[in-house]
Design a protein around this motif. Structure first.
Motif, PDB file in Angstrom:
ATOM      1  N   MET A  90       0.848  60.081  -5.780  1.00 45.56           N
ATOM      2  CA  MET A  90       0.771  61.369  -5.097  1.00 45.56           C
ATOM      3  C   MET A  90       1.443  62.453  -5.945  1.00 45.56           C
ATOM      4  O   MET A  90       0.936  63.570  -6.068  1.00 45.56           O
ATOM      5  N   GLN A  91       2.576  62.089  -6.546  1.00 49.06           N
ATOM      6  CA  GLN A  91       3.277  63.064  -7.389  1.00 49.06           C
ATOM      7  C   GLN A  91       2.443  63.448  -8.608  1.00 49.06           C
ATOM      8  O   GLN A  91       2.370  64.610  -8.985  1.00 49.06           O
ATOM      9  N   LYS A  92       1.783  62.448  -9.205  1.00 48.48           N
ATOM     10  CA  LYS A  92       0.930  62.743 -10.361  1.00 48.48           C
ATOM     11  C   LYS A  92      -0.238  63.624  -9.941  1.00 48.48           C
ATOM     12  O   LYS A  92      -0.621  64.548 -10.654  1.00 48.48           O
ATOM     13  N   VAL A  94      -0.435  65.745  -7.386  1.00 47.46           N
ATOM     14  CA  VAL A  94       0.034  67.105  -7.112  1.00 47.46           C
ATOM     15  C   VAL A  94       0.401  67.799  -8.423  1.00 47.46           C
ATOM     16  O   VAL A  94       0.082  68.969  -8.638  1.00 47.46           O
ATOM     17  N   GLY A  95       1.036  67.035  -9.324  1.00 45.94           N
ATOM     18  CA  GLY A  95       1.398  67.586 -10.632  1.00 45.94           C
ATOM     19  C   GLY A  95       0.190  68.009 -11.437  1.00 45.94           C
ATOM     20  O   GLY A  95       0.266  68.910 -12.270  1.00 45.94           O
ATOM     21  N   ASN A  96      -0.939  67.351 -11.204  1.00 44.40           N
ATOM     22  CA  ASN A  96      -2.180  67.690 -11.907  1.00 44.40           C
ATOM     23  C   ASN A  96      -2.993  68.744 -11.176  1.00 44.40           C
ATOM     24  O   ASN A  96      -4.159  68.966 -11.502  1.00 44.40           O
ATOM     25  N   ASP A  99      -5.066  68.247  -4.608  1.00 42.54           N
ATOM     26  CA  ASP A  99      -4.588  68.370  -3.229  1.00 42.54           C
ATOM     27  C   ASP A  99      -5.187  67.213  -2.429  1.00 42.54           C
ATOM     28  O   ASP A  99      -6.176  67.395  -1.704  1.00 42.54           O
ATOM     29  N   PRO A 100      -4.623  66.010  -2.568  1.00 47.63           N
ATOM     30  CA  PRO A 100      -5.252  64.842  -1.955  1.00 47.63           C
ATOM     31  C   PRO A 100      -5.325  64.954  -0.428  1.00 47.63           C
ATOM     32  O   PRO A 100      -4.316  65.175   0.246  1.00 47.63           O
TER      33      PRO A 100
ATOM     34  N   LYS B  57       2.497  64.087   0.644  1.00 45.86           N
ATOM     35  CA  LYS B  57       2.037  65.150  -0.264  1.00 45.86           C
ATOM     36  C   LYS B  57       3.028  66.318  -0.268  1.00 45.86           C
ATOM     37  O   LYS B  57       3.360  66.858  -1.323  1.00 45.86           O
ATOM     38  N   ALA B  60       5.959  65.470  -2.287  1.00 47.52           N
ATOM     39  CA  ALA B  60       5.619  65.543  -3.718  1.00 47.52           C
ATOM     40  C   ALA B  60       5.586  66.988  -4.182  1.00 47.52           C
ATOM     41  O   ALA B  60       6.057  67.315  -5.276  1.00 47.52           O
ATOM     42  N   LEU B  64       7.945  68.761  -6.892  1.00 42.97           N
ATOM     43  CA  LEU B  64       7.328  69.429  -8.031  1.00 42.97           C
ATOM     44  C   LEU B  64       7.934  70.809  -8.262  1.00 42.97           C
ATOM     45  O   LEU B  64       8.088  71.252  -9.394  1.00 42.97           O
ATOM     46  N   GLN B  72       9.367  64.422 -14.014  1.00 43.07           N
ATOM     47  CA  GLN B  72       8.884  63.505 -12.980  1.00 43.07           C
ATOM     48  C   GLN B  72       8.079  62.363 -13.569  1.00 43.07           C
ATOM     49  O   GLN B  72       8.093  61.246 -13.072  1.00 43.07           O
ATOM     50  N   ASN B  73       7.341  62.673 -14.636  1.00 42.59           N
ATOM     51  CA  ASN B  73       6.465  61.662 -15.227  1.00 42.59           C
ATOM     52  C   ASN B  73       7.165  60.810 -16.282  1.00 42.59           C
ATOM     53  O   ASN B  73       6.532  59.962 -16.902  1.00 42.59           O
ATOM     54  N   SER B 112      -2.088  66.964 -17.973  1.00 38.07           N
ATOM     55  CA  SER B 112      -2.845  65.938 -17.269  1.00 38.07           C
ATOM     56  C   SER B 112      -3.356  64.818 -18.168  1.00 38.07           C
ATOM     57  O   SER B 112      -3.306  63.660 -17.791  1.00 38.07           O
TER      58      SER B 112
END
Lengths: 273, 444
Positions: A90-92, A94-96, A99-100, B57, B60, B64, B72-73, B112
């Motif tokens: 989920m963090q990845k 949102v980071g990308n 909006d899942p 979400k 997250a 963020l 975070q990554n 990404s």
């Protein structure tokens, strides 16, 4: 230095693959992910495309993790998953910039069945796991008369096997002497004819010729599966990027409709309606 | 429409409520509504699950906003190994050493589809003097002092220091000196699509190999690589590994030494118990007339330089059969090479058999392995083979036995025994040689 020409070749190849990928995504809805959800997505896509000529829906498997990664990378419109997104995923996402948006499209529920002559009234999840992994081989160990347990399982290529393996066996291997069957019906037939057999099937395959037993004291039925109380149950997901619009919305709406949920039940899953 | 509005309103209220109540309480509330027939059980399941996903979400998103994405990554990994090593050689005193290896690495997703990573490792420091005329290809080096780790050099020109590419061991001793850490790898990785990656920098060898007979496990290759790994279906996949390895940079030579490699291959799960992976590397080199650093000095040299290329074909195969005996896995594997640039002493192979647990990663799991090693003088460049196998040279053959035992989830005890001899000139001088390593490894 020759490295320059090699770099150009590799970059050219990768660019070509990117263009192919982009063109594909521009012309169709792409769903990708769980092999468990695959039959739902496939049948729904077929019926939806029949009703909407000119629409092209590409359905891919690969597993829940593959689908979610593809969704995060923007390579599919709908990710299908037999589990919820992990916090890290989920963090990845949102980071990308994604909006899942989660939709539960069905519930997966697996009933454990015995021959009606078997005196066992129920099993704990641990007893079930021990039977299928080989730690328990005799019915006398679980409160019945002495007799060797005949273990029946779905073959490992089936989604039902995958679900049972995760929910009941914690991904441990099924005992080597288990009889592997190609369909739910085949399991139900063998259990109906074999007094010492144990098997597992989708809820739609419970008939009077077999006995569905409670697991941890909870019997498998639509209510206990939908509520998530039955231990061998789980929601099945589709994820879209934000509130769906256009064709993606139409497709999700179709799956969630009465007609779509009937297709879900025809595939052996528990519909939400 | 009315029902939809009702559900939407309920979801909104529950989402706000969920910020203040425990998940279990939320489930109870929704279940009660379902029990009373206000909503169906299907709707209850939808609300519970979707609400949890929305909360996940929002958390997250909150994270963020406070922590940069690359942090975070970020993932960290590494291992520490303590080794006891015994070396035997004919007519030479037995040598006992305790050696330490520490490796730490980090990787993060920068944007990404771009990742970056780097790693540090203990190293054997090598100093050398290079000519100020530009080439660091030929080094004048001499071993001095009594220390176990440092190889010093003398000569005219600029002094450079780098790490031995095939070893990350620090030998305990040298009057309690500190162990040096050097850059083990550092790379940028770009993935334009999910099944293709491009790497630039110093990175793990991208070629599929089943043993270390041609490429030492501690080597990280310099240059550029492209990997395509495509799953046709759940049981069948194809891959194509390509790499251009920069071996040296010589300012007085416009044609620097390089290795170009391309490896097509496939992986196939034949059934529940049998799977295989195979590939074939096609090597093209640019080393003729040059001399490589860190050579074991076993390749044929003419006038102190390599007399031909090492344009080779090298197939590899790994076949796993699960649980044929006592619920353990049997693996048959091997790497083969033929150097087509010469007809003499141009064959090499490693053939192995492994029995035990497929992964040695939790308490009590184990595996035993036997490898037959055979590498003729000019089958492959002598700067790259496993350095524990007769010093990493060519013109060697012998046997290797490996035992791995997991003591816990991240800690293992390993034993490795080599008995090696020369192919030409066997049983003479200080050969054959043997080596025994006992390793305690902790991963994090």
């Amino acid at each position: 230095m020759k490295i320059k020409s090699l770099s150009v070749n590799i970059i050219g190849l990768i660019s070509m693959l990117s263009v192919i990928s982009f063109n594909l995504s521009a012309k169709e809805i792409v769903t990708e992910g769980s092999t468990t959800v695959l039959p739902i997505a496939q049948i729904a896509a077929e019926v939806f495309m029949d009703k909407n000529p000119g629409v092209d829906i590409s359905v891919r498997g690969g597993g829940s993790g593959v689908g979610i990664t593809s969704f995060i990378d923007g390579n599919c419109d709908i990710a299908t998953a037999s589990r919820a997104m992990k916090d890290t995923e989920m963090q990845k996402a949102v980071g990308n910039g994604k909006d899942p948006k989660a939709f539960v499209v069905a519930m997966d529920g697996i009933a454990v069945i015995l021959n009606p002559s078997n005196s066992v009234a129920g099993l704990t999840k641990k007893q079930l796991k021990d039977i299928y992994t080989g730690k328990i081989s005799d019915w006398s160990k679980v409160g019945a008369g002495k007799g060797k347990i005949v273990v029946i399982s779905r073959d490992s290529a089936s989604g039902t096997f995958e679900a049972f393996n995760e929910l009941a066996l914690d991904k441990q291997k099924v005992r080597r002497d288990a009889l592997m069957q190609a369909s739910n019906q085949a399991i139900a037939n063998i259990v109906a004819k074999t007094p010492q057999a144990i098997g597992y099937v989708g809820l739609g395959y419970i008939t009077d010729s077999v006995k569905a037993i409670p697991i941890n004291g909870i019997i498998a039925d639509k209510k206990t599966v939908l509520s998530g109380k039955y231990p061998l149950s789980r929601p099945l997901f589709m994820y879209t990027n934000g509130v769906p619009t256009g064709l993606v919305k139409d497709f999700i709406d179709f799956i969630m409709s009465e007609d779509g949920q009937k297709l879900v039940e025809e595939e052996g899953f528990v519909g939400l309606k | 429409m009315k029902k939809f509005l009702k559900l939407a309103l309920l979801c909104s209220v529950l989402l706000v409520s969920a910020m203040f109540v425990q998940a279990g309480e939320l489930d109870m509330l929704v279940d009660t509504l379902a029990e009373k027939g206000v909503i169906t059980f299907g709707e209850a399941q939808q609300i519970k699950t979707v609400t949890k996903e929305e909360i996940k979400k929002q958390m997250a998103e909150g994270k963020l906003n406070t922590v940069p994405a690359w942090v975070q990554n970020l993932s960290l990994k590494g291992d520490a190994r303590v080794r006891h090593q015994i070396d035997w050689a004919k007519n030479v005193l037995r040598r006992d050493r305790f050696r330490l290896r520490l490796r730490v690495g980090a990787e993060t997703r920068i944007v990404s589809n771009v990742k970056g990573g780097f790693g540090l490792a203990t190293a054997v420091i090598k100093s050398a003097s290079i000519s100020t005329s530009g080439s660091n290809n030929i080094r004048v080096s001499t071993t001095t002092g009594t220390g176990s780790n440092n190889i010093t050099a003398s000569g005219s020109g600029v002094n450079v220091t780098d790490g031995e590419p095939r070893s990350t061991n620090y030998t305990l001793g040298d009057s309690l000196s500190k162990a040096p850490l050097m850059v083990d790898y550092a790379y940028i990785e770009y993935s334009p699509i999910s099944y293709a990656t491009l790497q630039l920098g110093k990175f793990k060898n991208p070629l599929f190999q089943t043993s270390d007979i041609f490429w030492d496990g501690d080597l990280n290759t310099d240059g550029l690589s492209g990997v395509i790994n495509y799953s046709v279906n759940a049981n069948f996949g194809v891959f194509l590994n390509m790499t251009a390895v920069i071996l040296d940079e010589i300012s007085t030579d416009s044609s620097d030494p390089m290795i170009y490699a391309m490896q097509p291959g496939l992986s196939y799960i034949i059934n529940d118990t049998i799977n295989l992976k195979t590939g074939c590397v096609i090597y093209r080199t640019n080393v003729k007339g040059k001399k490589l650093d860190h050579s074991a000095s076993t390749n044929l040299l003419v006038s102190s330089v390599l007399p031909y290329e090492y344009d080779s074909i090298s197939p590899s195969l790994n076949l796993n059969v699960q649980e044929p005996v006592l619920s353990k896995t049997v693996s048959i594997y091997g790497d083969y090479i033929v150097n087509n640039s010469t007809k003499n002493n141009n064959i090499g192979y490693c053939a192995g058999l492994k029995y035990g647990d497929e992964k040695v990663s939790s308490f009590g799991q184990w595996s035993v392995k036997y490898q037959r090693r055979y590498l003729e003088q000019d089958a492959w460049l002598d700067s790259f083979p496993d350095s524990d196998s007769y010093g990493g040279g060519t013109n060697v053959e012998g046997n290797e036995f490996i035992v791995e035992l997991a003591l816990g989830k991240a800690i293992s005890l390993n034993f490795d025994y080599y008995k090696m001899d020369k192919i030409n000139g066997a049983n003479s001088g200080t050969t054959p040689k043997a080596l025994f390593q006992s390793d305690l490894v902790y991963k994090f």
